[in-house]
Design a protein around this motif. Structure first.
Motif: not given
Length: 1492
Positions: A471-473, A477-479, A539-542, A989-990
């Protein structure tokens, strides 16, 4: 307890309480615990509450009937309690000794009643209208008294007569009184005396709301209803609470900041002084102090964050306390669930247990709801105050910011700083508590899990810990992508800003396509980053959805496999699941919160470097000694050894070539430049007329008054002096005409004259006039010089510094300063300088026009009608103005202007906020942009994902039922395997669904932006004249941002919550079918509340966004005009205006926050009801249900609250955000101009070969419904003729050139060029064949090369040739970057004259047969002007040239001169014939001194 109650009264009897169908509590327990509980609460709550009341005095409330009744009841209660006590004493005397509890309890309760009585009165004196503390006290008392109430009745029922008549009677007295007190404390007192509630037209009901109303946000309901009935408008909004307004909040922050900033320095100085005294050496000079100061270690830097915390921390902490409570209550429900499942397993348990558990679950959940929303309320209000204070602080600093700082950041960046970063701080406040709350929740959850499953939990924890770095990674990256995307977005907005500012130039040069490519290129990069973000997002939603599942899977698998005796039963499985669900939130929040804190920490406002720059404020007879000035500390100085002495009341002219530092000198005097050495002093107030007039978006009159009181007589004098009277007759609303942004609907000359009139009206001691005469026609310039600036003008007796290029005025000035390359080369009177025979004499010799003709003033001035009375009543007017008024041509004896003004059609239409429901058409537009099939597919994926999730949980409940049938060991591996498979399927699926969704959204964003951009390049010029640029930019920034980022996440959340709520209902109905009965009423209430909320909240959001843009447009207007605002000392007024705009915005933002709370409490209440019913039906049908199903349905119900709440929020957000699509669509469908290229009508490549231009019966108007600007022009011009166009300002000279380019389309008649009707060919074909040197030189940020030749059609050699001919080659070759010289935004780093030369170079490069010069020589000194004219004469010898002239000497040798008057041809002939005729042209020539 034995000692208190005696042996006869036991404290606890299990058989009497728990294991019976009719439970009751023993008397000792009733007398001790139940009686003491409320008392203990009140005594504990009292000290902090009294401290709070002592600090917050709201005023004094008159004694009301309500208050009297409460007090009397309180007294009676005290008497009742003590009656008990005396009764006990009486019995003691009778010899019937009671246990001590009968003495203690009445005493304690009586004392507490006295305390309550004191509180009732003390609160009244402190202005508390409704008391929470007392409400809770009465509520607790009633709650605790219900048990004895029931048991006393039961006793009486079973006994023949009542044993203890006295206590029986007093108890029921007591009970009825506390119930009465509870009911009374629900009502409110009147507001305190002299509070602003009485004076406020529309006060916020929160300030008078009762405790219950505050807790449930009931006070907001009135607005919700109003908003539902008809769309809210600004007038419906409540006024802002005083404590949230700018006047309270901003000074609070600034005070803290000042303290923080000065304390370390103070301490340091004291330390130094002390050292100096100790060493007996006195610090002799300030330099030494400097040296010593610099030697010291840096004192701790003042931190902006620290000031924010000091100012707003305490209030925020109250919210944190609520959060703590809420965290603790969260863990009550899983424990209750455990009891409920074990209850369904026991066959013989009394049913009241089940009901009690169900209601306890409901009550715990409800309490949690109330507390959570109080916490949010505190956080959001803190956030709101933060935003107000940050914007206020930045605004105040931007008014005194130095030029060096101004150059480091463009206006756009500062506005961004304000909007985006203030927003970030605001969002942060809501999360800040998660920093300690998340770890706390995690620890508690793990503790309970350990109790439940033992060490196997560690397996689950391990999975969690492994997920955290993932999650942190992802967050990091998102930031990084966000930052990258912000850069692209900024670049795109900056470019769009420039394009829209210079759209006229782009159209004239037919450069749109090149710039469109540039924008699309940036946009493409931006979308690529968005796509990458989408991958990460999926990815993060999953991770977010699968985390609890993975944890559960590993924990259960380990638990079952570690030990043969471990059996997974319903209790363990579902309690653990609900705990895992609690865990999910803090685990995901932690990395997010940390990264967003890091982001805010690193964002500019903290270092705030830009806005809190040290700024030296300046003291205003003007002397400069050895001045050396620079624009920024690190730049080379722009002015060297400047020595100036301007005597009081004299007129000083500053002359020199382009770029020699004339404007810089004025800026230095204003204190706008950094002083490197020397001294400067100005005595008295200053008025300043900048070279490029700064006009506010306000009426013409407001622009001139500039905050001074309106004085009819003086005002008229100013208008006459500045030759504005005739212009007012032309403007649609006279002096009440609204002026567009940057003065768009005034001509250059008019703007300059308004700026001058402002200076004249604001009487000052020193006038700094930066070339005010260049933008106006010669005869107007003469009028202004005579009437205002000159020795006879209105300003006689004032100190005036005039930068000018007009030689004709020089003999009349007192002193002349000649500037050469940033130095003063000569200074003296006109005669002295001529005698010195230096640079100035040389300069004059070349340019004096047959010796400057001194004309005698033959025309006597007509007298004014005035009575002497007029002047006596104006002591404020200066003598000069009086003298001037008495001799001016004074027409208005009465103020008729007030009477005659027609209602003006506003130029800039107010931005419309859409009202009512968002039309389904808009949703359909968006679905179309995404792709209808894709949309269906996305929904299908979401459905599958929910099915998988339900499947996994149903399987789990089957698995737990194995425990009951003792068939566990055989199929453990099968159970685990299927469970895992279903879970994994859900995760996949998510991921797929969220990714598909993101792709669809990005596709839509691309299409919508392209349509908008394409349309804006094809929009006619008239649209840009009537629409503020900010509004268009808003579409490109805010709305596109919403479509890019906000909308996709909203859609994602909406689909997620919708399907999860749906699956909950399905599960509960499947396990307890009777639940279906309750669904209908609950759904009805839900939809009802949802409609109310959405209608209100959507409108509030619209109002908020409409009221937000004025903050930023006012801000950018301020930053551009800061030097003018400072020169006139209007600082405070502007701060006040800004504060008003911020408050206006917060007025709609605040109800917006509260509406979310209001909704939250109501929706979560429905969620809590679902929990209640799921539990109740499980209890009712307990014989038919197995524990697995009970666990399944109740644990699903516990989850539903959140998703229901979010679903409404998301519906509303979806509606608010989809508005962006609507707004973008609206601007992508505005009327377009003619096509750029018409294939079948393409002219030949060498057209126009001769350059004949013909107007036949040509008329034109600016927009539909306005007057004609040109009326029936007919003229023909042969190829190669040179035509001068002259006329008064506003006679239609510029309009005529615009017609050639078809920026204005004909209202009648034709223009033909070389036999081709220009109205038939494509616009680019036409415009690329004409060349214009426009009135206002516009440059775009980018290289100089790009500014000359954006399509790169010419070689470097040709470009250098053009620069040489336009006399820029010396300047450019001196630059290190040569052609790649970066031009800043708007070409700020070139002087106005140089920019004009760049425009000439453009024209030379294009070299077409027809050249139009529009007032091009306005800002250039005579020498350069001469060079340009000779360049044009030689280079464009065989071309047709149209020149709009101000300086008639430039057109004296033209073939013919066209004189326009009010849109018609007045005279058209050769200059000599026209002079001979003695018409209008002759008059103008005479004014300019070109004719005797």
């Amino acid at each position: 307890m034995e000692r208190l109650c005696g042996p006869k009264l036991p404290f606890w009897v299990a058989n009497q309480t728990l294991h019976t169908d009719s439970p009751d509590l023993p008397e000792c327990f009733q007398l001790s615990v139940l009686s003491w509980l409320p008392c203990v609460y009140l005594w504990l709550a009292c000290p902090p509450y009294l401290f709070y009341l002592q600090r917050n005095n709201k005023g004094y409330i008159m004694m009301s009937i309500l208050n009297r009744v409460k007090t009397v009841f309180g007294l009676v209660l005290w008497i009742v309690c003590w009656t008990d006590l005396f009764g006990t004493f009486h019995e003691l005397q009778q010899g019937d000794s009671k246990p001590p509890i009968y003495f203690v309890t009445p005493l304690v309760v009586g004392m507490t009643m006295l305390l309550a009585l004191f509180l009732i009165q003390f609160e009244r004196l402190r202005g508390v209208q409704s008391s929470g503390i007392l409400f809770i006290f009465w509520f607790l008392s009633v709650l605790c008294a219900i048990v004895p109430f029931r048991s006393k009745i039961l006793q009486a029922k079973y006994q023949s007569e009542i044993s203890d008549k006295l206590r029986f009677t007093t108890f029921y007295f007591y009970f009825s009184l506390i119930v009465a007190e509870l009911i009374l404390s629900c009502f409110n007192e009147k507001p305190p005396l002299f509070s602003n509630i009485d004076t406020d037209p529309n006060p916020c009901p929160q300030s008078t709301a009762g405790f219950l109303s505050t807790m449930t946000f009931w006070w907001f309901t009135s607005m919700a209803i109003k908003g539902y009935k008809n769309p809210l408008e600004a007038k419906d909004l409540w006024s802002l609470n005083k404590r949230d307004s700018s006047e309270v909040v901003v000074p609070k922050l600034l005070r803290e900041w000042e303290v923080d900033r000065w304390l370390p320095q103070k301490k340091l100085l004291l330390k130094l002084v002390k050292q100096a005294f100790e060493s007996k050496k006195l610090l002799s000079s300030p330099e030494e102090v400097e040296v010593l100061l610099s030697k010291q270690k840096d004192p701790k830097k003042p931190s902006f964050l620290r000031s924010l915390i000091k100012a707003f921390g305490p209030y925020f902490l109250i919210g944190s306390a609520f959060k703590l409570l809420q965290d603790l209550i969260t863990f009550v429900n899983p424990q209750l669930l455990k009891l409920l499942i074990s209850f369904t397993k026991q066959k013989g348990a009394p049913t009241w247990w089940g009901y009690a558990l169900a209601f306890l679950m409901f009550f715990a959940a409800f309490l949690q709801t109330l507390i959570l929303h109080q916490h949010f309320q505190y956080c959001f209000v803190t956030g709101m105050r933060l935003r107000t204070s940050i914007i206020g602080a930045i605004y105040r600093k931007s008014l005194i910011i130095t030029n060096a700082a101004k150059r480091t950041s463009t206006v756009g960046e500062i506005v961004n700083l304000m909007s985006v970063d203030a927003q970030r701080f605001m969002d942060l406040t809501t999360f800040l508590n998660m920093l300690w709350s998340a770890p706390l929740q995690i620890i508690l959850a793990l503790y309970f899990l350990w109790q439940n499953l033992g060490p196997s939990v560690l397996a689950g924890v391990a999975v969690m810990i492994l997920l955290i770095p993932l999650n942190a990674a992802i967050a990091v990256r998102t930031r990084a992508y966000q930052v990258e995307q912000m850069q692209y977005k900024d670049a795109r907005i900056k470019l769009m800003n420039e394009i829209l500012n210079g759209i006229k130039v782009l159209k004239l040069y037919a450069w749109e396509s090149s710039f469109k490519e540039k924008v699309l290129e940036i946009r493409q990069k931006e979308l690529n980053v968005l796509r990458k973000t989408a991958y990460l997002g999926a990815l993060s939603t999953m991770a977010w959805t699968s985390a609890p599942f993975l944890v559960a899977l590993t924990t259960f698998a380990v638990y079952v496999t570690v030990d043969k005796n471990n059996i997974l039963d319903a209790e363990k499985a579902f309690v653990s699941l609900s705990l895992f669900n609690i865990l999910r939130f803090p685990l995901n929040m932690l990395p997010q919160v940390i990264s967003s804190i890091v982001q805010v920490g690193s964002s500019p406002p903290l270092s705030f470097s830009y806005s809190f720059l040290s700024h030296s404020l300046f003291i205003l007879s003007v002397t400069v000694v050895n001045g050396k000035f620079t624009w920024a500390k690190q730049d080379p100085p722009a002015l060297h050894n400047i020595n100036l002495m301007v005597p009081q009341g004299s007129l000083l002219a500053v002359v020199g070539h382009v770029g020699c530092g004339k404007s810089s000198l004025v800026s230095a005097l204003l204190g706008e430049m950094e002083k490197m050495e020397g001294d400067i002093s100005i005595q008295g107030s200053v008025a300043y007329v900048p070279q490029q007039a700064w006009i506010q978006n306000a009426t013409l009159r407001d622009n001139i008054l500039f905050g001074k009181a309106y004085n009819e007589h003086k005002y008229r004098c100013c208008l006459d002096a500045c030759a504005l009277t005739q212009d007012l007759e032309v403007l649609p609303g006279g002096d009440l005409t609204e002026i567009g942004e940057k003065g768009i609907n005034l001509s250059g000359g008019q703007r300059q004259r308004v700026s001058l009139a402002r200076a004249l009206y604001n009487e000052a001691d020193v006038y700094l006039l930066d070339d005010p005469l260049s933008a106006v026609d010669a005869h107007v310039a003469k009028h202004i010089f005579d009437q205002v600036i000159g020795p006879e003008g209105a300003l006689q007796g004032k100190t005036r510094i005039l930068v000018t290029h007009g030689i004709s005025f020089l003999p009349q000035v007192d002193n002349i300063v000649v500037m050469v390359e940033g130095r003063v080369s000569e200074m003296g009177s006109y005669q002295e300088l001529l005698k010195q025979n230096g640079a100035f004499a040389e300069f004059l010799r070349n340019y004096s026009l047959e010796d400057i003709i001194e004309e005698d003033e033959a025309t006597g001035r007509s007298t004014c009608y005035y009575s002497t009375g007029v002047f006596e009543s104006y002591p404020t007017m200066s003598v000069a103005l009086l003298l001037f008024c008495s001799t001016a041509t004074w027409k208005h004896a009465e103020s008729d202007s007030e009477k005659k003004l027609p209602k003006v059609e506003k130029l800039i239409q107010a931005e419309t906020a859409e009202t009512g429901r968002v039309k389904s058409k808009v949703f359909w537009e968006y679905v179309k942009a995404v792709g209808p099939l894709l949309s269906l597919f996305i929904c299908f994926l979401y459905g599958c994902q929910s099915a998988a999730s339900i499947g996994a949980n149903v399987w789990l409940s089957q698995w737990t039922n194995d425990a009951a049938q003792n068939v566990t060991q055989e199929n453990v591996s099968m159970r685990v395997g299927v469970y895992a498979a279903l879970g994994m399927a859900q995760g996949l699926l998510v991921m797929v669904s969220s990714f598909t969704l993101a792709m669809g959204n990005i596709g839509a964003a691309r299409k919508l932006h392209y349509a908008l951009l394409d349309n804006k390049f094809h929009t006619p010029q008239s649209f840009f004249d009537t629409t503020p640029i900010g509004r268009v930019i808003n579409r490109f920034s805010k709305d596109i941002y919403v479509i890019d980022e906000a909308l996709p996440s909203t859609v994602l959340m909406f689909l997620g919550t919708f399907f999860s709520s749906l699956s909950t209902m399905i599960v509960i109905v499947a396990s307890t079918p009777i639940f279906a009965v309750v669904i209908a009423p609950l759904a009805f209430i839900y939809i009802f509340v949802q409609r109310f909320y959405v209608a209100t909240s959507r409108q509030l959001k619209r109002l908020e966004s409409v009221s937000r843009s004025p903050i930023y447009s006012h801000f950018s207007e301020t930053v551009t005009g800061s030097s003018v605002i400072r020169a006139y000392c209007r600082h405070d007024a502007f701060v006040l205006m800004s504060d008003m705009k911020v408050d206006e915005n917060q007025k709609s933002y605040y109800p917006g926050i509260v509406s979310n709370r209001w909704l939250g409490v109501r929706i979560e209440f429905i969620g809590n009801c679902i929990v209640l019913f799921a539990a109740l039906f499980a209890v009712i049908g307990k014989d038919k249900l197995n524990p697995g199903l009970v666990g399944l349905s109740v644990s699903y119900a516990l989850l539903v609250t959140m998703s229901l709440n979010w679903m409404v929020r998301m519906t509303s957000d979806l509606e608010s955000n989809i508005v962006a699509v609507e707004r973008v669509k609206e601007y992508s469908e505005t009327k377009t101009e003619a096509p750029w290229e018409v294939e079948d009508k393409k002219p030949s490549p060498d057209w126009p070969s001769q350059g004949n231009v013909e107007f036949s019966d040509y008329s034109v108007r600016y927009r539909e419904g306005l007057e004609l600007v040109l009326k029936n022009l007919t003229l023909s011009v042969k190829g190669g003729e040179k035509i001068g166009i002259v006329g008064r300002t506003g006679a239609g000279k510029s309009s005529m050139t615009l017609c050639l380019f078809r920026l204005l389309e004909a209202a009648g008649g034709e223009i033909t060029i070389d036999g081709v009707k220009i109205s038939e060919i494509g616009l680019h074909d036409l415009r690329s064949k004409l060349t214009i040197i426009p009135q206002e030189p516009v440059l775009f940020s980018g290289s100089l090369r790009m500014n000359l030749d954006p399509f790169e059609r010419y070689s470097d050699g040709e470009v250098w040739k053009a620069l040489e001919l336009s006399h820029l080659n010396k300047f450019v070759s001196n630059q290190p970057a040569k052609l790649e010289l970066e031009c800043s935004e708007g070409g700020e780093n070139l002087s106005v004259g140089q920019r004009q030369l760049v425009c000439l170079a453009r024209a030379l490069l294009r070299k077409t047969r027809i050249l139009i010069l529009d007032e091009a020589t306005a800002a250039i000194d005579l020498e350069t002007d001469d060079l340009i004219q000779s360049t044009i004469r030689t280079q464009f010898e065989d071309c047709t040239v149209f020149t709009i002239a101000h300086r008639l000497n430039t057109i004296m040798d033209y073939t013919r001169v066209l004189v326009l008057d009010k849109g018609q041809i007045a005279e058209f002939d050769t200059p000599t014939n026209l002079l001979f005729r003695r018409g209008i042209f002759y008059g103008m020539a005479k004014d300019a001194g070109l004719a005797q």
